[in-house]
Design a protein around this motif. Structure first.
Motif, PDB file in Angstrom:
ATOM      1  N   UNK A  73     -64.816  52.482  55.239  1.00 11.25           N
ATOM      2  CA  UNK A  73     -64.820  51.154  55.846  1.00 11.25           C
ATOM      3  C   UNK A  73     -65.539  51.157  57.198  1.00 11.25           C
ATOM      4  N   UNK A  74     -65.386  52.225  57.964  1.00 11.75           N
ATOM      5  CA  UNK A  74     -65.941  52.274  59.319  1.00 11.75           C
ATOM      6  C   UNK A  74     -67.409  52.698  59.239  1.00 11.75           C
ATOM      7  N   UNK A  75     -68.282  51.792  59.676  1.00  8.37           N
ATOM      8  CA  UNK A  75     -69.722  52.067  59.608  1.00  8.37           C
ATOM      9  C   UNK A  75     -70.304  52.439  60.957  1.00  8.37           C
ATOM     10  N   UNK A  76     -69.545  52.244  62.023  1.00  8.17           N
ATOM     11  CA  UNK A  76     -70.046  52.570  63.348  1.00  8.17           C
ATOM     12  C   UNK A  76     -68.922  52.644  64.357  1.00  8.17           C
ATOM     13  N   UNK A  77     -69.182  53.358  65.447  1.00  6.98           N
ATOM     14  CA  UNK A  77     -68.207  53.539  66.523  1.00  6.98           C
ATOM     15  C   UNK A  77     -68.861  53.177  67.851  1.00  6.98           C
ATOM     16  N   UNK A  78     -68.162  52.371  68.639  1.00  3.61           N
ATOM     17  CA  UNK A  78     -68.519  52.155  70.046  1.00  3.61           C
ATOM     18  C   UNK A  78     -67.505  52.939  70.865  1.00  3.61           C
ATOM     19  N   UNK A  79     -67.942  54.040  71.445  1.00  2.00           N
ATOM     20  CA  UNK A  79     -67.036  54.948  72.130  1.00  2.00           C
ATOM     21  C   UNK A  79     -67.073  54.781  73.642  1.00  2.00           C
ATOM     22  N   UNK A  80     -66.416  55.703  74.306  1.00  2.00           N
ATOM     23  CA  UNK A  80     -66.388  55.710  75.775  1.00  2.00           C
ATOM     24  C   UNK A  80     -66.789  57.086  76.283  1.00  2.00           C
ATOM     25  N   UNK A  81     -67.554  57.094  77.343  1.00  2.00           N
ATOM     26  CA  UNK A  81     -67.762  58.280  78.150  1.00  2.00           C
ATOM     27  C   UNK A  81     -68.028  57.809  79.564  1.00  2.00           C
ATOM     28  N   UNK A  82     -67.820  58.669  80.515  1.00  2.00           N
ATOM     29  CA  UNK A  82     -67.990  58.305  81.918  1.00  2.00           C
ATOM     30  C   UNK A  82     -69.473  58.124  82.218  1.00  2.00           C
ATOM     31  N   UNK A  83     -69.883  56.898  82.436  1.00  2.00           N
ATOM     32  CA  UNK A  83     -71.287  56.606  82.709  1.00  2.00           C
ATOM     33  C   UNK A  83     -71.782  57.253  83.994  1.00  2.00           C
ATOM     34  N   UNK A  84     -70.860  57.570  84.905  1.00  2.00           N
ATOM     35  CA  UNK A  84     -71.278  58.080  86.218  1.00  2.00           C
ATOM     36  C   UNK A  84     -71.390  59.602  86.252  1.00  2.00           C
TER      37      UNK A  84
END
Length: 279
Positions: A73-84
């Motif tokens: 079902x999951x076709x993509x992930x929007x994840x998190x990482x520290x941009x700085x």
């Protein structure tokens, strides 16, 4: 096909969701898993989804990528990482080498919680956003209306980066007073590298008494400003369950787009998300 371009999952036995506080949010202070989601999504005619980060913890993104690797079902992930972080480019490359790493489609940070309204314009943040663009990823904007000016400046300065505004930028549906939200949204829509999600609207309305009549002024503005080919459907499940079921959100979005042609509806419900996130 129908794509739900915005939903979450969490398991409180793995880690706390520290934003779920107070009696109003108590109904969602429990586990919500892909197994819970699948029957609701299938019943609503949803074939593919985009799983979006919920908390600023580095371990969550690899877990989400692994989920995508094991659930069709999951076709993509929007994840998190520290941009700085100074090694942001290396970190994005590392994430893409993990199991399910090819499902990483974008990055998000809860900018709405940053006290500095110009957080997106900080040099270290802009360097991180440029690295997201260089990696071929999308950046999801989770901002409030007072943060729109900085969002416009950031997007204008990074034309190579595709931005996706979550939840129409949290319009004041419950109050019914669309300004200054409408003018600010149109300023974002003027930039070709910004897209937008028809998501998270029922929880900006009266949770117990909302109707599509309450939501329509905002969705009409969004359709006029962005056009169907820059808008995408999302449920914001399970947060939406504070006000509506998964199926009710899908049905409401269908009703709110009933004036579109079949081709335009196909953009909102599949084409935009598929194209923008490279699903």
């Amino acid at each position: 096909m129908t794509v739900d371009a915005h939903h979450h999952v969490w398991d409180l036995s793995v880690r706390d969701q520290d934003w779920i506080t107070g009696p109003e949010l108590q109904p969602i202070r429990r586990d919500f898993t892909v197994t819970d989601l699948e029957p609701e999504a299938r019943a609503a005619g949803v074939d593919r989804t985009v799983l979006v980060q919920t908390i600023t913890v580095a371990e969550e993104t690899p877990e989400f990528l692994a989920l995508a690797d094991t659930h069709d079902l999951i076709a993509g992930v929007v994840g998190w990482t520290d941009l700085t972080r100074p090694d942001i480019a290396d970190e994005l490359a590392r994430l893409r080498e993990l199991p399910g790493g090819h499902y990483l489609k974008g990055i998000r940070h809860q900018v709405q919680g940053e006290p500095d309204p110009n957080w997106l314009l900080r040099p270290d943040v802009r360097r991180g956003l440029a690295a997201v663009a260089d990696a071929g990823l999308v950046y999801d904007l989770l901002v409030l209306p007072h943060q729109f000016p900085a969002s416009v400046q950031a997007a204008a300065s990074l034309p190579q980066l595709t931005f996706v505004l979550d939840h129409l930028g949290k319009p004041p549906i419950a109050s019914g007073r669309l300004e200054p939200w409408e003018a600010a949204l149109r300023s974002l829509a003027a930039l070709p590298n910004i897209h937008c999600k028809l998501s998270g609207l029922v929880t900006e309305a009266d949770w117990k008494n909302w109707s599509t009549r309450d939501l329509r002024p905002c969705t009409d503005v969004a359709l006029d400003a962005f056009g169907p080919d820059r808008l995408m459907f999302g449920t914001d499940w399970p947060v939406c369950t504070l006000a509506a079921s998964y199926g009710e959100v899908a049905a409401a979005t269908g009703e709110l787009t009933d004036g579109l042609s079949a081709a335009e509806r196909a953009e909102v419900f599949e084409g935009t998300a598929t194209r923008v996130y490279g699903l």
